[in-house]
Design a protein around this motif. Sequence first.
Motif, short mmCIF file in Angstrom:
data_model
loop_
_atom_site.label_atom_id
_atom_site.label_comp_id
_atom_site.label_asym_id
_atom_site.label_seq_id
_atom_site.Cartn_x
_atom_site.Cartn_y
_atom_site.Cartn_z
N PHE A 1 0.86 -1.17 0.00
CA PHE A 1 0.00 0.00 0.00
C PHE A 1 0.90 1.23 0.00
O PHE A 1 2.10 1.14 0.25
CB PHE A 1 -0.88 0.03 1.25
CG PHE A 1 -1.95 -1.04 1.27
CD1 PHE A 1 -1.64 -2.37 1.53
CD2 PHE A 1 -3.28 -0.71 1.04
CE1 PHE A 1 -2.62 -3.35 1.55
CE2 PHE A 1 -4.27 -1.68 1.05
CZ PHE A 1 -3.94 -3.00 1.31
N GLN B 1 0.88 5.75 0.90
CA GLN B 1 0.18 6.94 1.38
C GLN B 1 0.99 8.17 1.03
O GLN B 1 2.12 8.33 1.51
CB GLN B 1 -0.07 6.88 2.88
CG GLN B 1 -0.95 8.02 3.38
CD GLN B 1 -1.44 7.79 4.79
OE1 GLN B 1 -0.87 7.02 5.56
NE2 GLN B 1 -2.53 8.45 5.15
N LYS C 1 -3.06 12.58 1.65
CA LYS C 1 -3.99 11.65 1.01
C LYS C 1 -4.19 10.42 1.87
O LYS C 1 -3.38 10.11 2.74
CB LYS C 1 -3.50 11.25 -0.38
CG LYS C 1 -3.45 12.40 -1.37
CD LYS C 1 -3.12 11.91 -2.76
CE LYS C 1 -3.14 13.03 -3.77
NZ LYS C 1 -2.85 12.54 -5.15
N GLU C 2 -5.27 9.69 1.60
CA GLU C 2 -5.51 8.45 2.30
C GLU C 2 -4.61 7.34 1.76
O GLU C 2 -4.16 7.38 0.61
CB GLU C 2 -6.98 8.04 2.15
CG GLU C 2 -7.95 8.98 2.85
CD GLU C 2 -9.36 8.43 2.87
OE1 GLU C 2 -10.23 9.05 3.52
OE2 GLU C 2 -9.61 7.39 2.23
N ARG C 3 -4.37 6.37 2.60
CA ARG C 3 -3.60 5.22 2.17
C ARG C 3 -4.37 4.47 1.08
O ARG C 3 -5.59 4.32 1.16
CB ARG C 3 -3.34 4.30 3.35
CG ARG C 3 -2.37 3.17 3.07
CD ARG C 3 -1.88 2.55 4.37
NE ARG C 3 -2.97 2.05 5.19
CZ ARG C 3 -2.81 1.67 6.46
NH1 ARG C 3 -1.63 1.77 7.03
NH2 ARG C 3 -3.84 1.21 7.14
N GLU C 4 -3.63 4.00 0.06
CA GLU C 4 -4.28 3.31 -1.04
C GLU C 4 -3.57 2.00 -1.37
O GLU C 4 -2.36 1.86 -1.17
CB GLU C 4 -4.32 4.20 -2.30
CG GLU C 4 -2.97 4.54 -2.87
CD GLU C 4 -3.07 5.32 -4.19
OE1 GLU C 4 -4.20 5.59 -4.65
OE2 GLU C 4 -2.02 5.64 -4.75
N PHE C 5 -4.34 1.09 -1.90
CA PHE C 5 -3.82 -0.21 -2.31
C PHE C 5 -2.94 -0.06 -3.54
O PHE C 5 -3.25 0.72 -4.44
CB PHE C 5 -5.00 -1.14 -2.61
CG PHE C 5 -4.62 -2.41 -3.29
CD1 PHE C 5 -4.77 -2.56 -4.66
CD2 PHE C 5 -4.09 -3.47 -2.55
CE1 PHE C 5 -4.42 -3.73 -5.28
CE2 PHE C 5 -3.73 -4.66 -3.17
CZ PHE C 5 -3.90 -4.79 -4.55
N ALA D 1 -3.45 -2.19 -8.52
CA ALA D 1 -4.24 -0.99 -8.74
C ALA D 1 -4.03 -0.55 -10.18
O ALA D 1 -2.94 -0.73 -10.75
CB ALA D 1 -3.79 0.12 -7.79
N SER E 1 -3.56 2.24 -11.36
CA SER E 1 -2.56 3.31 -11.49
C SER E 1 -1.13 2.78 -11.63
O SER E 1 -0.24 3.50 -12.09
CB SER E 1 -2.63 4.24 -10.29
OG SER E 1 -2.42 3.54 -9.09
N GLU F 1 -8.92 -3.32 2.69
CA GLU F 1 -7.74 -2.89 3.41
C GLU F 1 -7.77 -3.38 4.84
O GLU F 1 -6.74 -3.74 5.42
CB GLU F 1 -7.61 -1.37 3.37
CG GLU F 1 -6.36 -0.85 4.07
CD GLU F 1 -6.18 0.64 3.91
OE1 GLU F 1 -6.52 1.19 2.86
OE2 GLU F 1 -5.69 1.28 4.86
#
Length: 126
Positions: A37, A39, A43-47, A61, A63, A110
């Motif tokens: 993950f 962060q 911003k929020e933590r993302e996978f 993801a 991205s 998550e």
Amino acid sequence: QVQLVESGGGLVQAGGSLSLSCVVSGRTISSYIMGWFRQAPGKEREFVAASSWSGGSTYYADSVKGRFTISRDNAKNKVYLQMNSLKPEDTAVYYCAANPYRAWGPAMKEADFGSWGQGTQVTVSS
């Protein structure tokens, strides 16, 4: 109790590559879905990516698809994240995490990842 320690972060120019490692102790990782993950500031933590128990399946993801590769070595209790074609928007603290549950792919949450490392900073300059 599972303990995770990431390494390999640093500063790289856009278009460059970095390889992150995560060493796990306390339990064998073959029982866990392993994930990465990130962060970014504000911003929020993302996978980012996940690897199934044997490493036979991976999930990314959108991205990072096509640029990042997750892999694992269950014998060494290690997980890796190879990051190529890095972009400034990839700048973040990257975390390794372990998930003991069975849901895979889009069904993962998550919150299923109950054990986390301390993170390693990746900075991509433009």
